[in-house]
Design a protein around this motif. Structure first.
Motif, short mmCIF file in Angstrom:
data_model
loop_
_atom_site.label_atom_id
_atom_site.label_comp_id
_atom_site.label_asym_id
_atom_site.label_seq_id
_atom_site.Cartn_x
_atom_site.Cartn_y
_atom_site.Cartn_z
N GLY A 35 57.59 93.95 54.58
CA GLY A 35 58.01 95.60 54.51
C GLY A 35 56.97 96.16 53.01
N ASP A 36 57.44 97.64 52.74
CA ASP A 36 56.69 97.96 51.73
C ASP A 36 57.08 97.64 50.64
OD1 ASP A 36 54.89 99.58 53.43
OD2 ASP A 36 56.75 101.10 53.59
N PRO A 37 56.25 97.53 49.56
CA PRO A 37 56.73 96.90 48.08
C PRO A 37 57.89 97.59 47.67
CG PRO A 37 54.25 97.26 48.22
CD PRO A 37 55.08 98.01 49.76
N GLY A 38 58.94 96.88 47.08
CA GLY A 38 60.02 97.73 46.57
C GLY A 38 61.14 97.83 47.34
N GLU A 39 61.02 97.40 48.60
CA GLU A 39 61.87 97.70 49.66
C GLU A 39 63.16 96.63 49.66
OE1 GLU A 39 61.71 100.64 50.00
OE2 GLU A 39 61.03 101.10 52.15
N GLY A 40 63.04 95.49 48.78
CA GLY A 40 64.17 94.67 48.85
C GLY A 40 64.00 93.29 49.49
N LYS A 41 62.79 92.96 49.88
CA LYS A 41 62.64 91.75 50.68
C LYS A 41 62.69 90.58 49.99
CE LYS A 41 58.15 92.42 51.05
NZ LYS A 41 58.04 94.02 50.14
N THR A 42 62.25 90.48 48.75
CA THR A 42 62.52 89.33 47.86
C THR A 42 64.14 88.95 47.54
OG1 THR A 42 60.22 89.22 46.86
CG2 THR A 42 61.96 88.12 45.81
N THR A 43 64.55 90.27 47.19
CA THR A 43 65.95 90.26 46.81
C THR A 43 66.62 89.63 47.94
OG1 THR A 43 65.94 91.86 45.54
CG2 THR A 43 68.18 91.53 46.07
N MET A 44 66.46 90.10 49.25
CA MET A 44 67.34 89.78 50.16
C MET A 44 67.18 88.11 50.68
SD MET A 44 66.77 90.59 54.52
CE MET A 44 65.15 89.23 54.28
N VAL A 45 65.94 87.67 50.50
CA VAL A 45 65.75 86.30 50.83
C VAL A 45 66.30 85.60 49.53
CG1 VAL A 45 64.03 84.58 50.79
CG2 VAL A 45 63.57 86.63 52.12
N GLY A 88 57.95 86.44 37.43
CA GLY A 88 58.34 85.64 36.61
C GLY A 88 59.43 84.74 37.01
N LEU A 89 59.21 83.51 36.72
CA LEU A 89 60.53 82.42 36.94
C LEU A 89 61.72 82.76 36.18
CD1 LEU A 89 58.90 79.13 37.79
CD2 LEU A 89 59.56 81.02 39.45
N GLY A 90 61.29 83.18 34.96
CA GLY A 90 62.71 83.15 33.92
C GLY A 90 63.19 84.48 33.57
N ASP A 91 62.14 85.60 33.82
CA ASP A 91 62.55 86.92 33.51
C ASP A 91 62.97 87.61 34.75
OD1 ASP A 91 60.48 87.49 34.79
OD2 ASP A 91 59.32 88.13 32.93
N THR A 92 62.83 87.14 35.85
CA THR A 92 63.03 87.80 37.25
C THR A 92 63.87 86.85 38.27
OG1 THR A 92 61.03 89.32 37.05
CG2 THR A 92 62.06 89.07 39.22
N ILE A 93 63.18 85.79 38.80
CA ILE A 93 63.64 84.87 39.70
C ILE A 93 65.03 84.44 39.44
CG2 ILE A 93 63.20 83.05 41.38
CD1 ILE A 93 61.73 85.83 41.82
N LEU A 138 57.28 81.24 50.77
CA LEU A 138 56.04 81.63 49.86
C LEU A 138 55.89 83.19 49.86
CD1 LEU A 138 53.66 79.48 51.66
CD2 LEU A 138 54.72 78.89 49.73
N ASP A 139 55.89 83.75 48.49
CA ASP A 139 56.34 85.01 48.20
C ASP A 139 55.13 85.48 47.21
OD1 ASP A 139 57.22 87.39 47.92
OD2 ASP A 139 58.76 87.06 46.92
N ILE A 175 60.45 77.86 57.42
CA ILE A 175 59.22 78.42 56.35
C ILE A 175 59.27 80.00 56.55
CG2 ILE A 175 56.88 78.52 55.96
CD1 ILE A 175 56.69 75.69 56.32
N ILE A 176 59.55 80.59 55.42
CA ILE A 176 59.42 81.93 55.50
C ILE A 176 58.38 82.53 54.56
CG2 ILE A 176 60.46 84.25 54.48
CD1 ILE A 176 63.42 83.05 54.95
N LEU A 177 57.62 83.32 55.19
CA LEU A 177 56.48 83.81 54.35
C LEU A 177 56.69 85.42 54.36
CD1 LEU A 177 53.74 82.52 56.63
CD2 LEU A 177 54.53 81.59 54.85
N ILE A 178 56.72 85.95 53.10
CA ILE A 178 57.00 87.25 52.73
C ILE A 178 55.74 88.18 52.57
CG2 ILE A 178 58.24 88.85 51.10
CD1 ILE A 178 60.05 86.65 50.46
N GLY A 179 55.46 89.39 53.29
CA GLY A 179 54.36 90.04 52.81
C GLY A 179 54.68 91.28 53.06
N HIS A 180 53.48 92.15 52.35
CA HIS A 180 53.67 93.52 52.24
C HIS A 180 52.94 94.25 53.73
CE1 HIS A 180 54.60 92.91 48.16
NE2 HIS A 180 53.59 92.58 47.89
#
Length: 371
Positions: A35-45, A88-93, A138-139, A175-180
């Motif tokens: 999806g496009d950047p900022g659409e919530g892909k990582t948050t959903m995963v 970042g692992l500590g400030d975001t993930i 992998l993101d 295995i999930i590959l996240i892409g823009h």
């Protein structure tokens, strides 16, 4: 002497496909989420990861909301490998994982500070073996290709995708590959993935995440490729800075419409206006609401999305379910007072509760009587 080896299909045993989330994410295969950047892909995963680490169903299930029935899968708590090349692992993930309720002791990250991790890296397989991970993420994809790989060249991408596909099958993990997405706004959804089309060709399932134009808090997941099962219906979630993440249910929009902006939000707006109209005078039997909606060309899943958005109450009287508007509801900074109450006390309570979020504009469906 030739190294030819032949496989006789008579001797091949049929294997059952197991699903992390049917029909979207299969075990033993590669899934792409783009999806496009900022659409919530990582948050959903990360929401999916959180549920897996707790052994909970990925999607909510409710007898009052059939849209999500049959798509959930309960598991024992499992380990997950999550690799990010952007956040970042500590400030975001970790804050996102904690917000989603994850058991962080089950989320592993390969330390690649000294040597960048790639899809061909032996450490990936070693980590799967050591952790017995059922899900590897992998993101984003391009962060793990390697410096010498041109992601537009099919001959360079195929060996990488073959490698992760073999790992998924060998260890029966998803295995999930996240892409823009790329910037081609006129092309089909299948051609907007970043880089070679071979990324999607090698994946067994491809999901696209996009934002509804007129309702920026609503994001939709569309299934654009499914090699192992019928394509799943689009599912929406809400991503709000105040209330966080929430699955909504099935959403009536195609991937191409989602990406191009055609008809974004129009169907749900029409369904919401319909419900405000038919429920303005009081409760109505759910079956009658559904019949009238169908006669107006409103699909069931769109109707249920609108019900959810308006926070319409469901009350069982005898053997029937009835729908009714809440005492008040907010939309676009306006308050609507239900015709069946029209009470100034309710208005005052609503204003007290929401005064910091409203523009001060009051939209009334009926004259407000004195309490």
């Amino acid at each position: 002497m030739s190294n030819l080896k032949l496989i006789n299909m008579e001797q091949v045993e049929i294997e059952k496909i197991d699903w992390l989330l049917y029909p979207f994410i299969p075990f033993g295969k590669v899934t792409i989420v783009q999806g496009d950047p900022g659409e919530g892909k990582t948050t959903m995963v990360l929401q999916i990861i959180a549920k897996l680490t707790k052994g909970e169903a990925v999607l909510p299930s409710s007898s009052d909301e059939p849209a999500l029935e049959g798509k959930t899968m309960a598991l024992e708590p499992v380990n997950v490998i999550y690799q990010t090349a952007e956040d970042g692992l500590g400030d975001t993930i970790k804050p996102r994982l904690l917000s989603a309720g994850a058991d962080c002791s089950r989320v592993m990250v390969i330390d690649d500070n000294d040597q960048a991790l790639t899809m061909m890296d032996a450490r990936l397989e070693e980590a799967i073996i050591q952790t017995k991970a059922r899900l590897v993420v992998l993101d984003p994809i391009q962060g793990f290709l390697g410096t010498d790989v041109d992601m537009r060249r099919a001959n360079e991408i195929r060996p990488l995708m073959k490698r992760v596909a073999v790992l998924a099958e060998k260890y029966h993990c998803a295995i999930i590959l996240i892409g823009h997405m790329n910037k081609n706004s006129n092309g089909k959804s299948s051609y907007r993935g970043l880089g070679s089309i071979d990324f999607q060709a090698a994946a067994r399932s491809v999901l696209i995440v996009g934002r509804i134009k007129d309702e920026t808090e609503i994001r939709v997941v569309c299934h654009v490729k499914s090699s192992l099962a019928p394509e799943g219906k689009s599912i929406a979630f809400r991503l709000d800075k105040d209330t966080g993440f929430e699955w909504i249910g099935e959403y009536d929009i195609s991937a191409d419409d989602l990406l191009s902006g055609d008809n974004r939000g129009q169907k749900i707006h029409a369904a919401k206006e319909f419900l405000q109209e038919v429920l303005a005078s009081g409760s109505v039997a759910q079956t009658k609401v559904a019949e009238e909606a169908e006669s107006r060309g409103i699909k069931k899943k769109t109707l249920w999305n609108a019900k959810k958005e308006l926070e319409i109450d469901s009350v069982k009287i005898g053997n029937q379910w009835f729908w009714m508007l809440p005492e008040y509801y907010w939309e676009d900074g306006k308050i609507t007072i239900s015709l069946r109450t029209g009470n100034l006390a309710i208005l005052k309570g609503a204003m007290d509760e929401k005064c910091t979020n409203t523009t001060g504009i009051i939209y009334e469906t009926a004259p407000i009587s004195s309490a």
